[in-house]
Design a protein around this motif. Structure first.
Motif, mmCIF file in Angstrom:
data_model
loop_
_atom_site.group_PDB
_atom_site.id
_atom_site.type_symbol
_atom_site.label_atom_id
_atom_site.label_comp_id
_atom_site.label_asym_id
_atom_site.label_seq_id
_atom_site.Cartn_x
_atom_site.Cartn_y
_atom_site.Cartn_z
ATOM 1 N N THR A 144 0.830 -1.201 0.000
ATOM 2 C CA THR A 144 0.000 0.000 0.000
ATOM 3 C C THR A 144 0.862 1.246 0.000
ATOM 4 O OG1 THR A 144 -1.806 -1.110 1.167
ATOM 5 C CG2 THR A 144 -1.726 1.290 1.311
ATOM 6 N N SER A 145 0.503 2.212 -0.845
ATOM 7 C CA SER A 145 1.212 3.482 -0.879
ATOM 8 C C SER A 145 0.565 4.496 0.066
ATOM 9 C CB SER A 145 1.217 4.031 -2.308
ATOM 10 O OG SER A 145 1.666 5.370 -2.352
ATOM 11 N N LYS A 146 -0.768 4.626 -0.037
ATOM 12 C CA LYS A 146 -1.469 5.614 0.771
ATOM 13 C C LYS A 146 -2.944 5.251 0.802
ATOM 14 C CE LYS A 146 -1.952 10.669 1.291
ATOM 15 N NZ LYS A 146 -1.607 11.977 0.688
ATOM 16 N N SER A 147 -3.629 5.604 1.888
ATOM 17 C CA SER A 147 -5.066 5.364 1.968
ATOM 18 C C SER A 147 -5.794 6.675 2.259
ATOM 19 C CB SER A 147 -5.394 4.317 3.031
ATOM 20 O OG SER A 147 -4.986 4.749 4.310
ATOM 21 N N TYR A 148 -7.062 6.722 1.882
ATOM 22 C CA TYR A 148 -7.885 7.924 2.001
ATOM 23 C C TYR A 148 -9.169 7.557 2.728
ATOM 24 C CZ TYR A 148 -4.641 9.467 -1.585
ATOM 25 O OH TYR A 148 -3.492 9.776 -2.280
ATOM 26 N N GLU A 149 -9.430 8.213 3.844
ATOM 27 C CA GLU A 149 -10.618 7.945 4.647
ATOM 28 C C GLU A 149 -11.752 8.885 4.244
ATOM 29 O OE1 GLU A 149 -10.967 5.528 6.761
ATOM 30 O OE2 GLU A 149 -8.879 4.846 6.871
#
Length: 498
Positions: A458-463
């Protein structure tokens, strides 16, 4: 060092990737080929172009990487779905391939529906749509009797390329599922469907799993590409199945959103008895005895490309989307429906067309750009909601393709889907899925899930933001009304289209 190769045979180009045991793409190459549109609605390609450019791409991959041939243990394929390649008794191509985006077969689709009725959904689990393979076969049967009399076998695009590289004639379940000739749950060609249209079952190739070893490379292929006798070839899968594998969609509840020319929402499924009444596609996965549910927006990235070429041709995509993050959710009352080439899910309607609703004199280019992004994402949410209605808990969505390259769009997806949206570190789409099938087939891992755990990060997550998510919920209700409000208008306008 050991490597595998993933080959992705797309509509405009073939992409090859060389991947090591850590899942790192060491090298990649791409070679394009032409698309022929001899009449409006027709879309064809010469299968020899696929073969030639695949050989060129593999040769370049070996040349630029400098990797010894004996270190490349396996190769597998991903390919554009549904395309019809007809072969004669000598396995020579009968006519140019008819592609997935060819729309000449509307009358054949109606014939399938009238002949099979509800049996089609019971067996093939999908509606008769112009993109599928069976309508194309019937078109040749009806309109080209000379070609039809020569036809002895049909293949799909990647299977023809693999045949030319190995001499093996076969088709995997995930690609066969897009033909309308496969009994999806029984995993066999349907005698009922074939008999209804006077098609011999001998027209259908043998069926294999996506990770099955189907042989080695022919001597002339090894000489042309520099690959060796030790490289084994594995069957491969449909581009969407391989995209799912390449995004790690390999267990219950995992869901992917892929935004390319079209847009796809895809979720892993093990239940055989789900009935979506044809609202979404239900296909065999590249994972053994698993399925995936898929909704499609026909013009996802294409809507954005159309908007840029029409209203900001001199702008890059980055410049076009500059300032979109400063526009509030809902684009100040402007809504866009991405029906510019018709729609697939949940409205299989070739006549519906797109709309900008709510325009006023205050709206500027960034408002329209944001409305286009939101409209595409609303369309994809319709597929998400169908999955949720089946009992799926969708709290996380892996985003791949063009929609994963813009931070504002990724956050928008999280807000509109009301789910965490995850971007991968090294997203290679279907080509990575094909490489993973080769890695698993070569015995590097005990399962595709183990391969995904090793290869994908995973590079980045967005909530989702609760306030924006609620605002989008309210806008989505309005968005869903636009289809019914404009469907009749578009049918009446169809007579005035060029």
């Amino acid at each position: 060092m050991s490597y595998v190769i993933g080959v992705d045979l797309g509509t405009s180009a073939v992409k090859t990737v060389l991947v090591n045991k850590q899942g790192q793409v060491a090298f990649e190459t791409s070679e394009s080929y032409p698309l022929s549109q001899p009449k409006p609605g027709y879309s064809e390609q010469n299968p020899e172009d696929w073969v030639e450019q695949t050989l060129v791409s593999l040769g370049r991959l070996l040349e630029v990487s400098g990797v010894p041939a004996e270190e490349i243990q396996g190769m597998s394929f991903s390919g554009q779905m549904h395309g019809l390649v007809l072969l004669d008794q000598d396995h020579q191509v009968v006519r140019p391939a008819i592609l997935w985006n060819d729309t000449r077969t509307t009358s054949q689709c109606r014939r399938i529906e009238q002949k099979l009725g509800g049996e089609l959904l019971q067996i093939a689990r999908n509606r008769a749509l112009e993109g599928f393979t069976l309508p194309k076969i019937l078109w040749v049967q009806e309109h080209e009797p000379d070609n039809w009399s020569r036809a002895a076998l049909f293949l799909l695009p990647k299977d023809y390329v693999r045949y030319r590289l190995t001499g093996d004639l076969a088709m995997d379940y995930s690609d066969a599922a897009g033909t309308l000739l496969l009994d999806i749950t029984a995993k066999s060609w349907s005698e009922t469907i074939a008999t209804a249209f006077d098609l011999p079952l001998s027209l259908c190739p043998r069926l294999v799993e996506s990770f099955d070893d189907v042989g080695g490379l022919l001597p002339e292929v090894r000489e042309r590409t520099g690959l060796g006798e030790t490289t084994r070839v594995y069957a491969g899968g449909a581009d969407n199945a391989c995209g799912a594998i390449g995004a790690g969609i390999l267990s219950e509840g995992q869901t992917m959103c892929s935004i390319g020319t079209s847009g796809v929402v895809l979720s892993y499924e093990e239940r055989k008895d789900l009935d979506f009444e044809g609202k979404v596609h239900f296909f065999n996965h590249g994972e053994k005895d698993a399925f995936y549910i898929m909704g499609v927006t026909l013009a996802a990235g294409y809507s954005l490309e159309w908007f840029r070429s029409t209203f900001g041709k001199e702008l890059s995509f980055e410049a076009l989307l500059s300032g979109v993050d400063e526009i509030t959710a809902g684009a100040d009352g402007l809504l866009f429906t991405p029906y510019i080439v018709g729609e697939r899910t949940p409205h299989p309607d070739a006549d519906i067309r797109g709309s900008f609703i709510g325009m006023d004199a205050s709206h500027r280019l960034p408002h329209f750009a944001r409305a286009v992004l939101e409209g595409i994402t609303f369309s994809l949410r319709e597929s998400i909601d169908i999955l949720r209605e089946s009992g799926k808990q969708i709290t996380e969505v892996i985003s791949i393709g063009g929609g994963a390259r813009n931070e504002t769009w990724l956050q928008m997806q999280a807000d509109i889907f009301n789910a965490r949206v995850v971007r991968l570190e090294n997203e290679q789409g279907p080509a990575m899925g094909a490489a993973m099938l080769a890695a698993y087939g070569s015995g590097w891992f005990d399962s595709l899930a183990d391969c995904a755990a090793a290869f994908l990060r995973t590079s980045k997550s967005y909530e989702p933001d609760p306030d924006r998510a609620e605002q989008y919920n309210q806008l989505f209700v309005i968005y869903q009304e636009i289809y019914n409000q404009t469907a009749d208008l578009n049918r009446r306008l169809a007579a005035f289209r060029g």
